[in-house]
Design an enzyme around this catalytic site. Structure first.
Site, PDB file in Angstrom:
ATOM      1  N   THR A  29      -7.025   9.726  -3.851  1.00  0.00           N
ATOM      2  CA  THR A  29      -8.130  10.585  -4.253  1.00  0.00           C
ATOM      3  C   THR A  29      -7.669  11.912  -4.858  1.00  0.00           C
ATOM      4  O   THR A  29      -8.417  12.522  -5.613  1.00  0.00           O
ATOM      5  CB  THR A  29      -9.042  10.882  -3.055  1.00  0.00           C
ATOM      6  OG1 THR A  29      -8.241  11.451  -2.004  1.00  0.00           O
ATOM      7  CG2 THR A  29      -9.704   9.615  -2.552  1.00  0.00           C
ATOM      8  N   HIS A  54      -6.292  -0.389   6.089  1.00  0.00           N
ATOM      9  CA  HIS A  54      -5.920   0.096   7.422  1.00  0.00           C
ATOM     10  C   HIS A  54      -6.769  -0.496   8.559  1.00  0.00           C
ATOM     11  O   HIS A  54      -7.245   0.236   9.432  1.00  0.00           O
ATOM     12  CB  HIS A  54      -5.960   1.637   7.444  1.00  0.00           C
ATOM     13  CG  HIS A  54      -5.352   2.275   6.224  1.00  0.00           C
ATOM     14  ND1 HIS A  54      -4.346   1.670   5.476  1.00  0.00           N
ATOM     15  CD2 HIS A  54      -5.617   3.453   5.584  1.00  0.00           C
ATOM     16  CE1 HIS A  54      -4.019   2.459   4.461  1.00  0.00           C
ATOM     17  NE2 HIS A  54      -4.771   3.529   4.484  1.00  0.00           N
ATOM     18  N   TYR A  98     -12.099   1.526   1.521  1.00  0.00           N
ATOM     19  CA  TYR A  98     -11.574   2.388   2.587  1.00  0.00           C
ATOM     20  C   TYR A  98     -12.753   3.050   3.277  1.00  0.00           C
ATOM     21  O   TYR A  98     -13.551   3.743   2.644  1.00  0.00           O
ATOM     22  CB  TYR A  98     -10.643   3.445   1.980  1.00  0.00           C
ATOM     23  CG  TYR A  98      -9.837   4.245   2.998  1.00  0.00           C
ATOM     24  CD1 TYR A  98      -9.632   3.791   4.298  1.00  0.00           C
ATOM     25  CD2 TYR A  98      -9.255   5.462   2.639  1.00  0.00           C
ATOM     26  CE1 TYR A  98      -8.872   4.515   5.210  1.00  0.00           C
ATOM     27  CE2 TYR A  98      -8.491   6.192   3.548  1.00  0.00           C
ATOM     28  CZ  TYR A  98      -8.307   5.716   4.834  1.00  0.00           C
ATOM     29  OH  TYR A  98      -7.556   6.442   5.728  1.00  0.00           O
ATOM     30  N   ASP A 134       2.218   2.920   3.160  1.00  0.00           N
ATOM     31  CA  ASP A 134       1.344   4.078   2.915  1.00  0.00           C
ATOM     32  C   ASP A 134       2.148   5.324   2.541  1.00  0.00           C
ATOM     33  O   ASP A 134       1.638   6.450   2.598  1.00  0.00           O
ATOM     34  CB  ASP A 134       0.397   4.385   4.082  1.00  0.00           C
ATOM     35  CG  ASP A 134      -0.698   5.358   3.663  1.00  0.00           C
ATOM     36  OD1 ASP A 134      -1.075   5.362   2.476  1.00  0.00           O
ATOM     37  OD2 ASP A 134      -1.165   6.138   4.516  1.00  0.00           O
ATOM     38  N   HIS A 169       0.851  -1.198   0.000  1.00  0.00           N
ATOM     39  CA  HIS A 169       0.000   0.000   0.000  1.00  0.00           C
ATOM     40  C   HIS A 169       0.881   1.241   0.000  1.00  0.00           C
ATOM     41  O   HIS A 169       1.482   1.613   1.014  1.00  0.00           O
ATOM     42  CB  HIS A 169      -0.935   0.045   1.215  1.00  0.00           C
ATOM     43  CG  HIS A 169      -1.886   1.208   1.171  1.00  0.00           C
ATOM     44  ND1 HIS A 169      -3.154   1.121   0.612  1.00  0.00           N
ATOM     45  CD2 HIS A 169      -1.744   2.494   1.575  1.00  0.00           C
ATOM     46  CE1 HIS A 169      -3.739   2.305   0.695  1.00  0.00           C
ATOM     47  NE2 HIS A 169      -2.910   3.154   1.280  1.00  0.00           N
ATOM     48  N   CYS A 170       0.962   1.847  -1.151  1.00  0.00           N
ATOM     49  CA  CYS A 170       1.721   3.096  -1.286  1.00  0.00           C
ATOM     50  C   CYS A 170       1.135   3.843  -2.483  1.00  0.00           C
ATOM     51  O   CYS A 170       0.287   3.307  -3.208  1.00  0.00           O
ATOM     52  CB  CYS A 170       3.210   2.802  -1.473  1.00  0.00           C
ATOM     53  SG  CYS A 170       3.554   1.573  -2.731  1.00  0.00           S
TER      54      CYS A 170
HETATM   55  C1  0GY Z   1      -4.189   6.484   2.510  1.00  0.00           C
HETATM   56  C2  0GY Z   1      -5.023   7.327   3.363  1.00  0.00           C
HETATM   57  C3  0GY Z   1      -5.545   8.551   3.067  1.00  0.00           C
HETATM   58  C4  0GY Z   1      -5.686   9.110   1.773  1.00  0.00           C
HETATM   59  C5  0GY Z   1      -6.036   8.431   0.671  1.00  0.00           C
HETATM   60  O1  0GY Z   1      -6.778   8.236  -1.487  1.00  0.00           O
HETATM   61  C6  0GY Z   1      -6.425   9.025  -0.615  1.00  0.00           C
HETATM   62  O2  0GY Z   1      -6.395  10.236  -0.779  1.00  0.00           O
HETATM   63  O3  0GY Z   1      -6.085   7.124   0.702  1.00  0.00           O
HETATM   64  C7  0GY Z   1      -6.089   9.328   4.188  1.00  0.00           C
HETATM   65  O4  0GY Z   1      -6.150  10.565   4.083  1.00  0.00           O
HETATM   66  O5  0GY Z   1      -6.488   8.722   5.219  1.00  0.00           O
HETATM   67  O6  0GY Z   1      -4.422   5.287   2.432  1.00  0.00           O
HETATM   68  O7  0GY Z   1      -3.280   7.001   1.865  1.00  0.00           O
END
Ligand code: 0GY
Length: 289
Positions: A73, A177, A153, A245, A27-28
């Site tokens: 995102t 997570h 998520y 991450d 996960h990265c």
């Molecule tokens: C992660 C967690 C976060 C962000 C994203 O896709 C994302 O923007 O996953 C977060 O802000 O908790 O897994 O990187």
């Protein structure tokens, strides 16, 4: 980048823990560079660039051989930075994309060719606008034909309402997570127990035992998160994966030292057999078989 955005650690420590040969950071992310891969107009945050070269450097430095790069995102449904990194990795990376219901089978097949093996459905309200469940279900049906899986998520308090939907999904599901437990409540709290029970009930649900730096209240070395990761690794040794991450978007309390995150692994997976499953066998089965 946003004024309160914390950039990734400039010089992480060398971990004391040596991952087994073939270990996967599952996960990265890659971010930008924005001049080549602009951030999505609908994004909720603007990160600092975290390009593929930096990710691959970190992979080697920490003692890993492969990456699973997850579309974040801030890039919305524009998967170009992800696909570019997958191609550059030359077989050493797989990807999880974010797509809309209008995606064509030809587009999905091209992504499959580049190394994408899943899509991510995000329910975290601070990160995305709401997507109707029917939209997610229509995407799920399409990607199932390619043998892909779905990464979800969500925050712990939303799990109960999501269970019927998760049970409708036709593929393997990977929960980000650890389902984001509130660690102050303890592992025996009904909220975390609900997640453990769900994994016991549905054997196609996996989880990432990731992000002690996000879940902690006490801070490094994340003692308060150990019991949660340990519980999941011990109970479901064949359905857990691990990742850094990196580059840790939206961290507000502190920026983790990636070397110290690697040193967290033997605390939740103390035996060589658990480490081999968590870091090699499980992610290889899900992403490279
Ligand atoms: C992660 C967690 C976060 C962000 C994203 O896709 C994302 O923007 O996953 C977060 O802000 O908790 O897994 O990187």
């Amino acid at each position: 980048m946003d004024a309160d955005y914390l950039p990734f650690h400039p010089n992480p420590s060398k971990p004391a823990f040596v991952p087994p040969a073939g270990a996967v950071d599952a996960h990265c992310h890659v971010f930008g560079p924005a001049d080549k891969f602009p951030y999505a107009p609908e994004r909720k945050y603007t990160p600092c660039d975290a390009p593929k070269e930096k990710l691959f450097e970190l992979r080697d430095y920490l003692g890993f051989e492969r990456n699973v790069i997850v579309q974040a995102t801030c890039h919305g449904r524009d998967n170009r930075a992800l696909v570019d990194a997958l191609i550059a990795a030359g077989g050493k990376a797989r990807g999880v994309a974010s797509v809309g219901p209008d995606i064509s089978m030809d587009e999905l097949k091209a992504m499959n060719e580049a190394g994408v093996r899943g899509v991510r459905f995000n329910f975290v309200k601070r990160l995305v606008d709401n997507t109707p469940r029917e939209v997610f279900l229509s995407i799920a049906e399409k990607i199932a034909t390619l043998g892909w899986h779905i990464v979800v998520y969500f925050e712990a308090q939303d799990l109960e309402g999501l269970i019927p939907f998760l049970k409708q999904l036709p593929t393997t599901i990977v929960v980000d997570h650890m389902g984001r437990p509130d660690v102050t409540k303890g592992v025996d709290h009904p909220d975390f127990q609900r997640f453990v029970d769900l994994m016991a009930d549905v054997d196609t649900i996996w989880t990432k035992v990731t992000c002690p730096e996000r879940l902690t209240v006490d801070g490094p070395p994340y003692d308060d998160v150990v019991p949660f990761g340990r519980k999941l690794v011990e109970t479901f040794p064949d359905r857990v994966i691990w990742g850094t991450d990196w580059p840790h978007p939206n961290m507000k309390s502190h920026m983790p030292d990636d070397g110290k995150l690697v040193d967290f692994i033997p605390r939740i997976a103390p035996s060589a057999a658990e480490q081999q499953a968590l870091l090699v066998d499980n992610p290889m089965r899900l992403y490279w078989s």
